[in-house]
Design a protein around this motif. Structure first.
Motif, short mmCIF file in Angstrom:
data_model
loop_
_atom_site.label_atom_id
_atom_site.label_comp_id
_atom_site.label_asym_id
_atom_site.label_seq_id
_atom_site.Cartn_x
_atom_site.Cartn_y
_atom_site.Cartn_z
N ALA A 107 0.82 -1.21 0.00
CA ALA A 107 0.00 0.00 0.00
C ALA A 107 0.85 1.26 0.00
CB ALA A 107 -0.92 -0.02 1.21
N GLU A 108 2.13 1.14 -0.29
CA GLU A 108 3.04 2.28 -0.13
C GLU A 108 2.57 3.50 -0.91
OE1 GLU A 108 6.30 4.98 -0.74
OE2 GLU A 108 5.59 3.69 -2.34
N ALA A 109 2.26 3.32 -2.19
CA ALA A 109 1.90 4.48 -3.02
C ALA A 109 0.60 5.13 -2.54
CB ALA A 109 1.78 4.05 -4.47
N GLU A 110 -0.40 4.32 -2.23
CA GLU A 110 -1.69 4.87 -1.80
C GLU A 110 -1.54 5.69 -0.53
OE1 GLU A 110 -1.17 1.85 -2.79
OE2 GLU A 110 -2.91 0.95 -3.78
N VAL A 111 -0.78 5.13 0.43
CA VAL A 111 -0.65 5.81 1.73
C VAL A 111 0.22 7.06 1.58
CG1 VAL A 111 0.13 5.55 4.11
CG2 VAL A 111 -1.07 3.68 2.98
N ARG A 112 1.27 6.98 0.78
CA ARG A 112 2.14 8.15 0.57
C ARG A 112 1.33 9.29 -0.06
NH1 ARG A 112 4.81 8.59 -3.91
NH2 ARG A 112 4.98 6.35 -4.21
N GLN A 113 0.53 8.95 -1.07
CA GLN A 113 -0.26 10.00 -1.73
C GLN A 113 -1.31 10.56 -0.77
OE1 GLN A 113 -1.54 7.73 -5.09
NE2 GLN A 113 0.51 7.77 -6.00
N SER A 114 -1.87 9.68 0.06
CA SER A 114 -2.86 10.14 1.03
C SER A 114 -2.21 11.10 2.03
CB SER A 114 -3.45 8.93 1.76
OG SER A 114 -4.23 9.32 2.86
N PHE A 115 -1.00 10.76 2.49
CA PHE A 115 -0.30 11.63 3.44
C PHE A 115 -0.06 13.01 2.81
CE2 PHE A 115 3.66 13.02 5.68
CZ PHE A 115 3.12 13.11 6.96
N ALA A 116 0.33 13.01 1.53
CA ALA A 116 0.56 14.29 0.84
C ALA A 116 -0.74 15.11 0.78
CB ALA A 116 1.11 14.05 -0.56
N ARG A 117 -1.86 14.44 0.51
CA ARG A 117 -3.15 15.17 0.48
C ARG A 117 -3.49 15.72 1.86
NH1 ARG A 117 -4.69 10.71 -2.88
NH2 ARG A 117 -5.69 9.68 -1.10
N CYS A 118 -3.21 14.94 2.91
CA CYS A 118 -3.46 15.42 4.28
C CYS A 118 -2.65 16.67 4.56
CB CYS A 118 -3.07 14.34 5.30
SG CYS A 118 -4.15 12.92 5.33
N GLU A 119 -1.36 16.64 4.17
CA GLU A 119 -0.51 17.79 4.47
C GLU A 119 -0.93 19.02 3.68
OE1 GLU A 119 3.75 16.38 4.67
OE2 GLU A 119 3.14 16.91 6.70
N ALA A 120 -1.50 18.80 2.49
CA ALA A 120 -1.99 19.94 1.70
C ALA A 120 -3.24 20.53 2.34
CB ALA A 120 -2.28 19.49 0.27
N ALA A 121 -3.97 19.69 3.08
CA ALA A 121 -5.26 20.14 3.63
C ALA A 121 -5.13 20.77 5.02
CB ALA A 121 -6.22 18.95 3.70
N GLY A 122 -4.07 20.45 5.74
CA GLY A 122 -3.97 20.98 7.10
C GLY A 122 -2.70 20.51 7.77
N ASP A 123 -2.61 20.74 9.10
CA ASP A 123 -1.41 20.34 9.85
C ASP A 123 -1.65 18.93 10.41
OD1 ASP A 123 0.49 19.89 11.91
OD2 ASP A 123 0.90 22.05 11.94
N PHE A 124 -0.97 17.96 9.83
CA PHE A 124 -1.20 16.56 10.20
C PHE A 124 -0.98 16.35 11.70
CE2 PHE A 124 -0.44 12.09 10.70
CZ PHE A 124 -1.28 11.48 9.77
N ALA A 125 0.19 16.81 12.19
CA ALA A 125 0.55 16.52 13.59
C ALA A 125 -0.37 17.26 14.56
CB ALA A 125 2.00 16.87 13.84
N GLU A 126 -0.76 18.48 14.21
CA GLU A 126 -1.64 19.24 15.10
C GLU A 126 -3.00 18.54 15.21
OE1 GLU A 126 -1.59 23.45 14.29
OE2 GLU A 126 -3.51 23.67 15.33
N THR A 127 -3.55 18.12 14.06
CA THR A 127 -4.83 17.41 14.06
C THR A 127 -4.70 16.10 14.83
OG1 THR A 127 -5.21 18.33 11.87
CG2 THR A 127 -6.69 16.56 12.55
N PHE A 128 -3.57 15.41 14.60
CA PHE A 128 -3.35 14.14 15.31
C PHE A 128 -3.35 14.35 16.82
CE2 PHE A 128 -0.23 11.64 17.64
CZ PHE A 128 -0.83 10.39 17.58
N TYR A 129 -2.56 15.32 17.32
CA TYR A 129 -2.46 15.46 18.79
C TYR A 129 -3.77 15.91 19.41
CZ TYR A 129 2.34 14.00 19.24
OH TYR A 129 3.46 13.22 19.26
N THR A 130 -4.54 16.72 18.69
CA THR A 130 -5.86 17.11 19.22
C THR A 130 -6.70 15.85 19.44
OG1 THR A 130 -5.70 19.14 17.96
CG2 THR A 130 -7.88 18.55 18.78
N THR A 131 -6.68 14.94 18.46
CA THR A 131 -7.46 13.71 18.56
C THR A 131 -6.89 12.78 19.63
OG1 THR A 131 -7.77 13.89 16.19
CG2 THR A 131 -8.42 11.80 17.18
N PHE A 132 -5.57 12.59 19.58
CA PHE A 132 -4.92 11.61 20.46
C PHE A 132 -5.08 12.01 21.93
CE2 PHE A 132 -0.67 9.60 21.83
CZ PHE A 132 -1.22 8.33 21.92
#
Ligand code: HEM
Length: 236
Positions: A107-132
């Motif tokens: 699943a490397e390509a799918e997940v890598r592209q998804s991560f790139a879309r997440c980073e384009a949409a917002g702050d991945f780590a900030e959203t993660f820590y709010t949830t976590f």
């Protein structure tokens, strides 16, 4: 049951998790195929899994304890009809130039592209820590002294590495060993049971940020990150 035999001279290339009827990834229940030079062995430990070969139209019931060999580039899917326990072991042709591949690599390509879309949409780590931090009252106390600017950057970089590198990659392995020590009993004392919350929070982050989120994509994220997560947990 009669299926093809594994050719001689293949080398092991990792294993899936052990699945039950509730955890068999949806991706395996839809049409997919192993790459060129890659074989799989479906082991059924309990129940019956139907292996549907879409190239020939053959349907083979694999009933425990039995296995079926999955050939390279053969479009197929699994069908379940009740409780099961199964696992897939992967094998590949030896190739000294290629880095060792692991099961998450499909699943490397799918997940890598998804991560790139997440980073384009917002702050991945900030959203993660709010949830976590809200995932359980057990989490926040661990981060009472944390400088979150630094922590967010380190988390983002570690997720990026887990997305883009297989666990057998030396750079990846060095990071996982370091994180294993840091999170271990002697370090931050992070009990293994807390890690499912970590993975759930990563997936919730992806669901929030990636406009192309789907359940199949989430399954890919889980398989891909779980391999590294298990190495960190194992150091506990
Ligand atoms: C695969 C899962 C995880 C990954 C990849 C990960 C990643 C990281 C990274 C990159 C750091 C910073 C390391 C550094 O300072 O050099 C860190 C620190 C930390 N992690 Fe994790 N982590 C994971 C799971 C967890 C879980 C389940 C908890 C539970 C509460 C947790 C709690 C902490 C704490 C308390 C710190 C130290 C924060 C500080 O320096 O104040 N981690 N983690």
């Amino acid at each position: 049951m009669a299926t093809a035999k594994l050719p001689e001279g293949l080398v092991p290339a990792g294993s899936s998790l052990s699945f039950t009827e509730d955890t068999v990834p949806e991706a395996l229940q839809k049409e997919h195929a192993l790459g060129p030079g890659h074989w799989g062995v479906l082991h059924v430990f309990a129940g019956t899994v139907c292996f549907v070969d879409l190239a020939t139209g053959t349907e083979t019931e694999v009933t425990a304890p039995d296995h079926a060999v999955i050939q390279p580039e053969t479009p197929h899917h699994l069908r379940l009809a009740g409780p099961v326990q199964c696992r897939i072991d992967f094998f590949r042709k030896p190739d000294d130039d290629a880095p060792m591949r692991t099961p998450g690599s499909f699943a490397e390509a799918e997940v890598r592209q998804s991560f790139a879309r997440c980073e384009a949409a917002g702050d991945f780590a900030e959203t993660f820590y709010t949830t976590f931090l809200n995932a359980s009252p057990a989490i926040a106390p661990f981060f009472a002294q944390t400088e979150f600017g630094r922590q967010r950057k380190l988390l983002r970089d570690s997720v990026y590495l887990m997305v883009t590198h297989d666990v057998s990659d030396p750079e990846m392995r060095a990071l996982l060993d370091k994180l294993g020590n840091l999170h271990s009993r002697a370090g931050r004392n992070i009990a293994p049971k807390l890690y499912e919350l970590w993975l759930d929070s990563i997936c919730a982050t992806v669901k929030e940020l990636d406009p192309e989120w789907s359940q199949t994509l989430e399954d890919h994220w889980r398989v891909r990150l779980r391999a590294g997560m298990q190495i960190i947990m194992a150091a506990y």
